[in-house]
Design a protein around this motif. Sequence first.
Motif, PDB file in Angstrom:
ATOM      1  N   LYS A  32      27.434 -47.759 -23.663  1.00 13.05           N
ATOM      2  CA  LYS A  32      28.642 -47.868 -22.851  1.00 13.05           C
ATOM      3  C   LYS A  32      29.346 -49.210 -23.064  1.00 13.05           C
ATOM      4  N   LEU A  35      32.115 -49.532 -25.909  1.00 18.23           N
ATOM      5  CA  LEU A  35      33.384 -48.815 -25.816  1.00 18.23           C
ATOM      6  C   LEU A  35      34.491 -49.749 -25.317  1.00 18.23           C
ATOM      7  N   HIS A  36      35.664 -49.614 -25.909  1.00 18.98           N
ATOM      8  CA  HIS A  36      36.838 -50.371 -25.471  1.00 18.98           C
ATOM      9  C   HIS A  36      37.806 -49.368 -24.863  1.00 18.98           C
ATOM     10  N   LEU A  37      37.773 -49.244 -23.549  1.00 15.46           N
ATOM     11  CA  LEU A  37      38.608 -48.265 -22.867  1.00 15.46           C
ATOM     12  C   LEU A  37      40.030 -48.781 -22.712  1.00 15.46           C
TER      13      LEU A  37
END
Length: 88
Positions: A32, A35-37
């Motif tokens: 998690k 991840l680059h949201l």
Amino acid sequence: MVATASPQTHAIVDLLGNEADNLLNYSAEVPKESLHLPGPDWVDRIFASSDRNPQVLRSLQQLYGSGRLAHTGYLSILPVDQGVERSG
């Protein structure tokens, strides 16, 4: 073995052979933290720490801050056909 429903699926499983179960049921495990949201600060978080020119960063911010997806962290660039390929 993979549970199948149609003759086409049987054919795919046969083609894949011994690796069918592994290939058809693969699930990627991504941490998690890696991840680059997307979000309104997308350019600041992702591009600001790079060695890009300030004008480039400003242009990126303008692109990400305009249109229907403004300030969401998403960018949609669609191709436009100029008709050059088919002109005489």
